[in-house]
Design an enzyme around this catalytic site. Structure first.
Site: not given
Ligand code: ASP
Length: 331
Positions: A87, A190, A208, A218, A221, A241-242, A244
């Site tokens: 990631s 990430t 990330t 794309r 966040d 994280t997660g 975005g």
């Molecule tokens: N937040 C990151 C994104 O959306 C992905 C991640 O944190 O795993 O690109």
């Protein structure tokens, strides 16, 4: 260190609030654990298990009287160079077109910040983000411009797509499905990090390759100041994280810092941001988001939408992975 090799999980239970030794700050959830540390001691926290190794390097820098911003950059460089982390940086999963495109941001305790989006073929986007912060009047550089700036600054062109990531992308493409992998601990590492140095200064950063097989172009966040990271020198810092798209909609990290300004603990503030995502999202299916936060007193907390999110903490007393408290059990 691999996830399965990791042994030490927050000794006191499923959720953790780290607080200073003078105050037994507790949070709204009585089941939460409280770990005690000295106020304003040097410390670093980061998302997911890859944070363990990154924290180690960041903490080494803090211990040699290094600044929080140096600790963030050098700590995150470790993860960026790890081909096993799919990631981030080298080995990061590509977008739908098979290109590894990177996002990163960094912020210090004086509102200085820099970020790069859609950067290709540069192993250390966090270092380029720092150069944007220090060497340009801008905050954000994107795509080709960010790449050219990196070369000007002495960074080298590098192919970041490993054979293993290429093979996984090929398999995904052959299935001819538009389904994107679910963002959770099994496929997302990430890294976002917050550090506090011996002067009590905070800094934060995030790096990330974003959501695997994302639509070409794309941006998530992570490189957006206020969404992926935020630092207020008087209050504290937060990182995300997660998914975005959900984090951007509510300016996640800035929201958390503002909640801490209103007196909430880091964990309570992270929970408010998760609640806001619940309200602002049409569907919560597979919508994993995890936040971590630290206030200027050195208190640390986290909260996530689903179970499975954890964060790494490294201070004078411990280097461990702590399971975050969460809103929903991951089925
Ligand atoms: N937040 C990151 C994104 O959306 C992905 C991640 O944190 O795993 O690109």
């Amino acid at each position: 260190m691999k996830r399965r090799d990791f042994v030490k999980v927050g000794a006191l239970g499923s959720a953790a609030l780290i607080t200073n030794s003078c105050s037994n700050t507790s949070s709204s959830n009585n089941e939460q654990s409280i770990l005690l540390t000295k106020s304003k001691e040097i410390k670093v926290v980061s998302t997911w298990i890859s944070g363990i190794d990154a924290n180690k390097e960041a903490f080494r820098i803090l211990q040699s009287n290094g600044s929080a911003i140096n600790a963030i950059e050098k700590g995150l460089n470790i993860t960026e160079s790890d081909p096993e982390n799919t990631s981030v940086g080298l080995g990061g999963m590509p977008d739908a077109n098979g290109l590894v495109t990177l996002d990163a941001s960094i912020m210090d305790h004086n509102y200085n910040c820099g970020s790069v989006t859609y950067l290709q073929n540069i192993e250390h986007p966090i270092s380029v983000a720092r150069k944007v912060m220090e060497e340009t009047p801008h905050v954000m550089l994107s795509g080709k411009g960010a790449y050219e700036f990196a070369l000007e600054q002495g960074f080298k062109h590098k192919n970041l797509l490993t054979d293993s990531s290429l093979q996984k992308w090929q398999e995904w493409k052959d299935k001819k499905t538009l389904n994107l992998p679910i963002i959770n601990h099994e496929n997302h590492d990430t890294i976002a990090m917050i550090a506090q140095d011996e002067n009590g200064n905070l800094a934060a950063g995030c790096t990330t390759s974003g959501w695997a097989y994302k639509k070409h172009g794309r941006v998530g966040d992570s490189p957006i100041i206020g969404a992926g990271i935020f630092v207020d020198p008087e209050i504290g810092a937060a990182c995300a994280t997660g998914l975005g798209e959900a984090i951007i909609k509510i300016c996640g990290s800035h929201t958390i810092v503002e909640q801490m300004r209103n007196g909430l603990s880091p964990e309570e503030a992270c929970k408010v941001a998760i609640e806001r995502i619940k309200k602002s999202s049409h569907s919560l299916d597979n919508l994993q988001v995890g936040f971590i936060a630290m206030n200027v007193a050195g208190e640390v907390g986290s909260y996530s939408m689903y179970s499975g999110f954890d964060f790494a903490l490294h201070d004078e007393n411990r280097a461990e992975l702590i399971k975050s408290d969460y809103e929903f059990e991951w089925e």
